[in-house]
Every structure is written in structure tokens, then in C-alpha cells.
Design an enzyme around this catalytic site. Structure first.
Site, PDB file in Angstrom:
ATOM      1  N   PHE A 127       0.857  -1.191   0.000  1.00  0.00           N
ATOM      2  CA  PHE A 127       0.000   0.000   0.000  1.00  0.00           C
ATOM      3  C   PHE A 127       0.890   1.238   0.000  1.00  0.00           C
ATOM      4  O   PHE A 127       1.733   1.391   0.874  1.00  0.00           O
ATOM      5  CB  PHE A 127      -0.935   0.034   1.213  1.00  0.00           C
ATOM      6  CG  PHE A 127      -1.902   1.196   1.144  1.00  0.00           C
ATOM      7  CD1 PHE A 127      -3.073   1.097   0.402  1.00  0.00           C
ATOM      8  CD2 PHE A 127      -1.622   2.400   1.780  1.00  0.00           C
ATOM      9  CE1 PHE A 127      -3.947   2.177   0.291  1.00  0.00           C
ATOM     10  CE2 PHE A 127      -2.497   3.484   1.680  1.00  0.00           C
ATOM     11  CZ  PHE A 127      -3.660   3.365   0.936  1.00  0.00           C
ATOM     12  N   ASP A 214       9.503   2.465   1.554  1.00  0.00           N
ATOM     13  CA  ASP A 214       8.340   3.199   2.064  1.00  0.00           C
ATOM     14  C   ASP A 214       8.182   2.884   3.554  1.00  0.00           C
ATOM     15  O   ASP A 214       7.640   1.850   3.934  1.00  0.00           O
ATOM     16  CB  ASP A 214       7.091   2.783   1.274  1.00  0.00           C
ATOM     17  CG  ASP A 214       5.826   3.505   1.761  1.00  0.00           C
ATOM     18  OD1 ASP A 214       5.895   4.144   2.833  1.00  0.00           O
ATOM     19  OD2 ASP A 214       4.789   3.411   1.082  1.00  0.00           O
ATOM     20  N   LYS A 243       2.908  10.007   8.293  1.00  0.00           N
ATOM     21  CA  LYS A 243       2.249   9.480   9.493  1.00  0.00           C
ATOM     22  C   LYS A 243       2.861   9.994  10.803  1.00  0.00           C
ATOM     23  O   LYS A 243       2.516  11.077  11.245  1.00  0.00           O
ATOM     24  CB  LYS A 243       2.245   7.950   9.430  1.00  0.00           C
ATOM     25  CG  LYS A 243       1.184   7.430   8.438  1.00  0.00           C
ATOM     26  CD  LYS A 243       0.964   5.950   8.616  1.00  0.00           C
ATOM     27  CE  LYS A 243      -0.069   5.380   7.673  1.00  0.00           C
ATOM     28  NZ  LYS A 243      -1.445   5.598   8.101  1.00  0.00           N
TER      29      LYS A 243
END
Ligand code: PLP
Length: 400
Positions: A127, A214, A243
């Protein structure tokens, strides 16, 4: 009628305030937060140092644009370079934008080497975000369906399968980079493994590809080191972050070093809000607090408390497939879909999440204490047992 676009299936709880690892809803009910806004609230809620930094910055100046010198970005970037071992930071506002920047770096790097249609190796079950390029990189058909045509230039292989990437290296001359989550978050807390990461690094070096990790979800201290790649003693060329970087303030960053250094030049990329004084104050307060309060050690210690506690409490239960993860990034895979457990947990005063249908996901704030970690286990273990006890009936109802 709600005027908010209906893109999320929301739980019927509205939180009103938080403190540390605790949240209170509008009715005053108290919840233990083992999700941290999906790996966002690094310092928990209303951390005094972050609150002070934000209030002071808001009182001085919120935003001036990237048309002027930005000493706050210099200060945040110096810290990020020091903890990551990388050289340059582009500030943006979210994880998908950090990955967009990474994809642009890879394409530009390819063009500079004479590759006219540069391709990036990406993983199944990955993702990377919801923009067109990042949903195209994402290894989940549900995320892509309805948004075709996808952005081209991605070659997909199974996560954790080094040989599959090696095969691509043998016959695809367009590949210029590999993009991988060292621990897949949305995909179900799938740990790539130290040897896999080292193997990818070596493969990228042999082929002069960029290794792009990532760490939007798994990075920034959650696994007990600043970044997962540091467990493998390697360095990526490109590192998208977001995040937990601002502890709740929206900020992303794309870090580059090695072969990716200097690829993006003046005029190649930009963001109106990216790296404004307010978000950089959040980044600095977050990183300095992680360092000063030894939150890396804490993540390792409390993560072990939760994991060991769950392993003991759930030992011998046939429906528990695996408890996995690193530090404060944990998944409990069950043999059946378990989305219902999120609501049951809320009823029991615990905030958790389920991803990939069958994986209970825990991403607590890095400030969680061991006692609070034990509370997570005490509240969660009975819910998992109850869930498994009712699963056969549910499966039957679902016609399986
Ligand atoms: N990359 C990873 C690994 C993620 O987990 C996410 C979000 O869950 C993203 C990228 C996208 O981040 P954002 O939602 O901030 O765009």
C-alpha cells in the site's frame, strides 16, 4: 443528510479529547488507544512538548510559502538527515505525496540514465497511497478498481521474494528502482525480513537501481530503531515518510541519498504547504522527544511486553494463525475475517484496527508504558477468544 463525502466506513464513536495513550468520547467514556490514528500519534495525545511547540509557532507565524528561506525546514531536515543517514529532504503533506516524490525521483533518475520508459518494481499486497500514481504502485485491486487507466511503469512481484526481483533484473532493462515497505502495514503486518532487505540492497547496487523504502507506516521509531532498514544495517536511496513524523500534524517527507541525491533540482517538484513553519515545529518536537525520552527503547520494550503477553494469553488457540511484527507494530492473524472485533474492542474501551480482513493491527503511541501495554493485552485477549468462539457461526452465515 451528511455533507461529508461518504468515502469511509466509520465506527459510531466520536472522540472529544485525548491525553497520552487515552482518549475520551463525547459521552465521557475512556478508551485505551492502541492505534494512534493509524501510526500517527507518535507522542500520544496532547503531549505537552508538542502542544507548546505548536502554540508558540502558531503565535509567531503559520505559513509563508516556499518562496522564501526556510530555517525551520533546515532544522527539521538536519535532524532527519542525522537519524536516517540520508542527505536531502523534500517536505510534503502526506504519505502518498512522499511516495509521489519518490516515484518522480525514480523516473527522473531513469531518464538521466537514458531509460525512456523507466519502471519501478513494486510488491503484491503493498500500500503506497490513494493518488493515481501511488494507487497504481499499490498491490491491492480493491484500491485500484474503478480508477483505471492506471499509471504505467510498475512491475509487480510477491513481497519478500528476492528471486522474483532477480528474474526481473535479468530481462527488464527499463527497471530503475524497487519500491517496498520493509513491513507491509495495510497488507497485514508482513515483515520483509533482514536478509531480504540486504538482498534487495545488493541487487539494487549490482543493477544501479534505486532502493526506495516506504517507511510511512513502519518508520520513525516504531520498531525500536529510527527506521526498519537500520535493523539490516543498510541504507536506502529514497525514503518516503509521513504518518508519525508530526505526531498528528499532517506532514510528509521524501528523503534521498546515495544514487538519488541531487536528482530532483530546482523547479522539478513543489508543494504549497510543504514544510511550513507549523508542521516543521511538530517534526522537530516529535523527533527531539523521541530522542530525549528514549522512545526507541520504549517501543522495543513495550512492544515485547504486548507481544509476549498476547502469545501467552492466546497460546494453543487454533484460530490464531500468527502473532507478528516488530516493536510497536504488531499483527495478530486469525484464521477467519475479524472486522467485528473493532466494534467489540470499542465497547471494551480499546481502540484497535483490523487490516487485510483477518489481521488485528496494533500501532500504539510510542509513549505507551509497560503497564498500559499489559492493559492492551488484558483487554484484547478475551476479545480475540470471543471472536474465535463465534467465528464458525459467522463463516456459516457467510455461506462458507
Ligand atoms: N505508504 C504506506 C506504507 C502507508 O501505510 C500509507 C497509509 O496508510 C501511505 C503510504 C499513504 O499515506 P497517506 O494516507 O498519508 O497518503
Amino acid at each position: 443528510m451528511s455533507h461529508v463525502m461518504d468515502t469511509y466506513a466509520r465506527q459510531p464513536v466520536a472522540f472529544a479529547r485525548g491525553e497520552g495513550v487515552w482518549l475520551w468520547d463525547e459521552n465521557g467514556k475512556k478508551y485505551l488507544d492502541a492505534l494512534a490514528g493509524i501510526a500517527v500519534n507518535t507522542l500520544g495525545h496532547a503531549h505537552p512538548r508538542l502542544v507548546r511547540a505548536l502554540a508558540e509557532q502558531a503565535g509567531r507565524m503559520l505559513h509563508v510559502s516556499n518562496l522564501f528561506a526556510a530555517p525551520w525546514q533546515e532544522a527539521a531536515a538536519d535532524r532527519l538527515a542525522a537519524i536516517s543517514g540520508l542527505d536531502e529532504v523534500f517536505f510534503c503533506n502526506s504519505g502518498c505525496e512522499a511516495n509521489e516524490a519518490a516515484i518522480k525521483v525514480a523516473r527522473k533518475y531513469g531518464h538521466e540514465r537514458g531509460v525512456n520508459e523507466p519502471a519501478i518494481v513494486v510488491m503484491e499486497n503493498s500500500f503506497h497511497g490513494r493518488t493515481l500514481a501511488t494507487l497504481s504502485a499499490t498491490g491491492n485491486r480493491k484500491v485500484q478498481a474503478g480508477f483505471e487507466p492506471l499509471v504505467s511503469g510498475f512491475v509487480r512481484v510477491p513481497h519478500g521474494d528476492l528471486e522474483a526481483v532477480e528474474k526481473i533484473a535479468e530481462h527488464n532493462r527499463n527497471v530503475v528502482a524497487v519500491l517496498v515497505e520493509p513491513i507491509q502495514g495495510e497488507g497485514g503486518i508482513n515483515v520483509a525480513g533482514i536478509e531480504y532487505l540486504r538482498g534487495l540492497r545488493a541487487l539494487c547496487d549490482r543493477n544501479e537501481w534505486l532502493l526506495m523504502l516506504d517507511e510511512v507506516q513502519c518508520g520513525l521509531g516504531r520498531t525500536g530503531k529510527w527506521f526498519v532498514y537500520q535493523h539490516a544495517d543498510i541504507l536506502p536511496d529514497v525514503l518516503p515518510l509521513a504518518k508519525g513524523l508530526g505526531s498528528g500534524v499532517p506532514v510528509g517527507a521524501c528523503l534521498v541519498g546515495g544514487r538519488a541525491k541531487g536528482v530532483l533540482k530546482r523547479g522539478n517538484h513543489g508543494s504549497t504547504f510543504g514544510g511550513n513553519p507549523l508542521v516543521c515545529a511538530a517534526v522537530i518536537a516529535t523527533l527531539d522527544t523521541i530522542r530525549d525520552d528514549n522512545l526507541l527503547d520504549n517501543a522495543r520494550r513495550v512492544g515485547a511486553t504486548i507481544r509476549d503477553g498476547l502469545a501467552a494469553a492466546l497460546a494453543g488457540l487454533a484460530g490464531v494463525v500468527e502473532i507478528r511484527g516488530m516493536g510497536l507494530m504488531l499483527g495478530i492473524e486469525l484464521a477467519q475475517p475479524c472486522g467485528d472485533i473493532v466494534r467489540a474492542a470499542l465497547d471494551a474501551g480499546l481502540v484497535i484496527n483490523v487490516t487485510a480482513d483477518t489481521v488485528v493491527r496494533l500501532l500504539p503511541p510510542l509513549v505507551m508504558s509497560e503497564a498500559e501495554g499489559r492493559m492492551v493485552v488484558e483487554r484484547l485477549a478475551p476479545l480475540v477468544k470471543a471472536q474465535l468462539a463465534q467465528a464458525p457461526a459467522q463463516s456459516a452465515a457467510a455461506g462458507r
